[in-house]
Design a protein around this motif. Structure first.
Motif, mmCIF file in Angstrom:
data_model
loop_
_atom_site.group_PDB
_atom_site.id
_atom_site.type_symbol
_atom_site.label_atom_id
_atom_site.label_comp_id
_atom_site.label_asym_id
_atom_site.label_seq_id
_atom_site.Cartn_x
_atom_site.Cartn_y
_atom_site.Cartn_z
ATOM 1 N N ILE A 1 -3.963 2.107 -4.516
ATOM 2 C CA ILE A 1 -4.730 1.159 -3.706
ATOM 3 C C ILE A 1 -5.009 -0.106 -4.504
ATOM 4 O O ILE A 1 -5.591 -1.063 -3.997
ATOM 5 C CB ILE A 1 -6.023 1.819 -3.208
ATOM 6 C CG1 ILE A 1 -6.462 1.169 -1.907
ATOM 7 C CG2 ILE A 1 -7.115 1.759 -4.230
ATOM 8 C CD1 ILE A 1 -7.454 1.989 -1.198
ATOM 9 N N GLY B 1 0.828 -1.205 0.000
ATOM 10 C CA GLY B 1 0.000 0.000 0.000
ATOM 11 C C GLY B 1 0.860 1.251 0.000
ATOM 12 O O GLY B 1 2.068 1.202 0.197
ATOM 13 N N GLY C 1 -11.160 0.198 -1.706
ATOM 14 C CA GLY C 1 -10.145 -0.846 -1.924
ATOM 15 C C GLY C 1 -10.709 -2.244 -1.733
ATOM 16 O O GLY C 1 -10.660 -3.071 -2.648
ATOM 17 N N ARG D 1 -7.448 3.901 4.452
ATOM 18 C CA ARG D 1 -7.759 3.377 3.127
ATOM 19 C C ARG D 1 -6.700 2.362 2.702
ATOM 20 O O ARG D 1 -7.009 1.332 2.111
ATOM 21 C CB ARG D 1 -7.798 4.541 2.146
ATOM 22 C CG ARG D 1 -8.160 4.166 0.737
ATOM 23 C CD ARG D 1 -8.284 5.391 -0.118
ATOM 24 N NE ARG D 1 -6.989 6.051 -0.302
ATOM 25 C CZ ARG D 1 -6.839 7.248 -0.851
ATOM 26 N NH1 ARG D 1 -7.892 7.937 -1.224
ATOM 27 N NH2 ARG D 1 -5.648 7.787 -0.985
ATOM 28 N N ALA D 2 -5.424 2.678 3.038
ATOM 29 C CA ALA D 2 -4.339 1.771 2.648
ATOM 30 C C ALA D 2 -4.415 0.469 3.435
ATOM 31 O O ALA D 2 -4.207 -0.608 2.875
ATOM 32 C CB ALA D 2 -2.987 2.446 2.860
#
Lengths: 285, 438
Positions: free
Chosen positions: B329, A121, A141, A194-195
């Motif tokens: 991502i 990531g 994701g 998010r990662a």
């Protein structure tokens, strides 16, 4: 400890072109990690005519934070962008050398870039949440990778990731609001959430705090400390205090070469190379 | 800092002559700025004046076309006057003598007119088209036969022009009516049987040789079909081409060459596209001449480069950080484009498309080449029917010798301007509605 590893040419059979570097580069210190998740040997990067990275070899170990320091333009960002192939998108880039993630060749023909980026990531210098809701930012994701089978599972992933990024309590009431409406520090933690939502093995951070105020920076640093128990982290930073606070190992880059690698406390107290010493003592850079 | 070394800053310690020099320069700089602003303001004023003048002339010439002089006639639809048998079928109804019914109605109002020549002049006050209108009415309601109805029927264009004040009563001032006709008309006006009424025919009819029957509905529908075809082709194709060129195409000489050509195409005179359409769509592919389908295809070719250029600009304006975030991502390049880049670029693309459409709507030259300039009375029902378009209709009417077509030309321009205004407002609205900040 003083073992110098010069140019290790690219392994035969890998899809990458063998190293064309001069092979004279000498890195001081131990480039090896105890339990490496990423190994790089003889990495050379050219942007058109510019030779941006010269024969860099470095390991990143599991559950450790490696800080990449050095003056501007020394190739730190280029280096970490090689690890999830973000440089692929830049026209006219040539990358040679051997890059392995858990022993798998990152630049192999059969390496799926989508899969690679799910495993490695990235958090960028400028917080870049999607212009969508906070929930959607984190859910994106897992959704494209098909990690959640149901809405409930997706909820669990989103809440869990926000929780681990230390953001959940601040945004629980407004998950539907746009992620771009958060403060800079919150946005960056949203990007970290998010990662980690896609459960990567490695997280690359490209100066994640350079656009943040000291308080937001401190929170991100605590967060890095916290999540480094589960992920390998490579962080590019201009702040030596930050490198000293968050990392276990430090790699000092200078004009495209990796000058010195070592344990963080040794690099800052007793650097072996002149250039490193000049940089960490503030005489230069 | 030593002030003597430079004239850059007028610090309090600077020698007086340096400060004076700076002040003199300041006055010059401000003067230049004022003159530049005045120039800008002047050009804006000029632009607004010209636009105002244009709109004013068109409105002044055209507003009267929205009303039409009509006469109220008491018509007796008896089968004798109509020349029908006892059991008329549809064919007989269509061929009946409606002209006689109209003439008889006029004759009953002026029983004193008996001479053959005078009776003809009296009949000429009613538009020659009245008989057709009456026929259509009877065909729609066959049980009107044998009954009396009171109907407003269009007057002759000479009456129309007189009542609107476009011509005077005397022959010298352009009037075409005889003294006797004027007297009859005055009586009809006094009785409330002649008046200016809202001109529904203008909005519901196709083209006609008779000004009082000519309308823009056929041209509007033709334009609508054309724009539909144009939009359906040029928007998806243009957006797809823009996405490919911007996001996927390799940067090499071929792509550069392609870009130069697309930019060139946007500047090619539209009549050339008309010639291309004539050669390819009509001669080679054999599509129906004068149809809005072919018109739409030609306009799509013409609009395509505009849409591509606007879409590429919109895609370029999406910050690279959004792409990086998506790629970082693990989104594939296509997911990145469709989930993140496209939603952000869409308002700009739509604006470009609407502006391209507006340009296509106002285009007439390429349509002349593919036969849409023909005199077409029927309202097109499908894009394959012969049709004309609003700008071509304007061109046709502007060419017509009848005085009454002049105001219709202006009125059609007003309608076209109205459509363009609506489309451009839509573009602005789309932009403000869907534009997202990031």
């Amino acid at each position: 400890m003083e073992l110098a590893t010069g140019s290790t040419t690219a392994a035969e059979g890998s899809a990458t072109v063998p190293s064309t570097g001069s092979g004279t580069c000498q890195t001081v210190g131990n480039i090896h990690a105890r339990d490496p998740v990423i190994t790089v040997r003889g990495c050379n990067v050219h942007y058109g005519e510019t030779h941006a990275l010269k024969d860099v070899s470095l390991d990143i170990g599991r559950n450790e934070v490696v800080a990449l320091i050095g003056p501007s333009g020394c190739g730190k960002s280029t280096f970490i962008r090689c690890l999830n192939r973000m440089n692929d998108t830049i026209e006219g880039t040539r990358i040679t050398g051997e890059f392995r993630l858990d022993g798998q060749d990152i630049y192999a023909r059969d390496m799926d870039v989508v899969m690679l980026r799910a495993r490695v990531g990235m958090v960028f210098q400028k917080p870049n949440p999607f212009p969508k809701s906070i929930y959607e930012n984190v859910a994106y994701g897992p959704r494209i990778h098909g990690l959640a089978g149901s809405r409930r599972e997706l909820d669990d992933i989103v809440y869990g990731s926000l929780e681990r990024a230390g953001l959940l309590d601040e945004v629980r009431q407004r998950l539907d609001e746009p992620g771009t409406g958060l403060s800079g520090g919150q946005q960056q933690r949203l990007c970290i959430a998010r990662a980690i939502a896609v459960s990567p093995e490695v997280i690359l951070m490209d100066e994640p705090c350079s656009a943040l105020d000291p308080i937001a920076t401190a929170r991100i640093e605590d967060l890095i400390d916290e999540i480094s128990r589960n992920y390998a982290i490579a962080i590019v930073t201009h702040s030596m205090q930050q490198a000293a606070r968050v990392s276990q190992r430090v790699a000092y880059f200078h004009l495209g070469t990796l000058v010195e690698v070592g344990a963080t406390d040794r690099i800052f107290t007793n650097p072996s190379h002149r250039l490193t010493e000049d940089y960490v003592t503030g005489r230069f850079g | 800092m030593s002030a003597s070394t430079g004239g850059g800053g007028a610090s309090p310690h600077a020698p007086p002559q340096i400060r004076r020099r700076v002040e003199a320069g300041l006055a010059r700089r401000y003067g230049r700025e004022r003159r530049f602003r005045a120039c800008g303001l002047l050009s804006v004023v000029f632009g607004v004046l010209f636009l105002g003048f244009l709109v004013f002339t068109i409105v002044r010439n055209g507003y009267s076309a929205f009303r039409q002089a009509e006469l109220r006639l008491d018509l007796q639809l008896d089968s004798v006057t109509l020349g029908l048998g006892d059991r008329p079928d549809a064919g007989a109804l269509a061929g009946a003598d409606y002209q006689a019914v109209v003439k008889a109605a006029m004759g009953r109002m002026f029983p004193e007119v008996t001479e053959r020549r005078e009776r003809r002049d009296l009949g000429a006050l009613v538009s020659a088209s009245s008989a057709f209108l009456l026929r259509d009415r009877v065909l729609a309601e066959p049980d009107l036969v044998g009954r009396s109805v009171s109907l407003w029927l269009p007057a002759d264009d000479a009456v129309d022009l007189l009542l609107k004040g476009h011509v005077g009563r005397s022959r010298d001032s352009g009037g075409k009516l005889t003294t006797a006709q004027l007297a009859w008309l005055d009586r009809l006006v006094a009785e409330g049987r002649a008046a200016l009424r809202f001109n529904t025919a203008f909005f519901s009819n196709g083209d006609s040789r008779e000004p009082e029957l000519a309308g823009i509905w056929g041209a509007t529908k033709g334009s609508f079909f054309m724009l539909l075809v144009t939009l359906a082709l040029s928007f998806p194709l243009g957006v797809a081409a823009a996405i490919y060129l911007e996001e996927f195409a390799p940067r090499n000489r071929w792509i550069d060459f392609l870009e130069v050509n697309i930019n060139n195409l946007a500047a090619v005179p539209s009549i050339v596209f008309g010639l291309l359409g004539l050669a390819v769509f009509i001669d080679f592919l054999g599509l129906p001449r004068s149809s809005s389908l072919v018109g739409g295809l030609v306009l799509a070719l013409m609009t395509l480069p505009v849409v591509i250029i606007a879409s590429r600009a919109a895609i370029k304006a999406v910050p690279p950080s959004v792409r990086e975030a998506a790629l970082g991502i693990g989104a594939s390049p296509m997911q990145t484009v469709f989930h993140h880049v496209l939603p952000l670029a869409l308002p700009g693309m739509l604006t470009g498309a609407v502006i391209g459409m507006a340009r296509a709507l106002g285009e007439s030259a390429p349509l002349l080449m593919i036969g849409m300039v023909a005199f077409i009375v029927d309202i097109p029902a499908t894009p394959l029917d012969p049709a004309t378009a609003l700008p071509v209709q304007i061109y046709l009417w502007a060419d017509s010798p009848e005085r009454a077509f002049m105001e219709r030309t202006s009125a059609a321009i007003l309608v076209l301007l109205g459509f363009l205004l609506v489309m451009n407002i839509t573009a602005v609205w789309l932009r403000s509605r869907f534009e997202r900040r990031w």
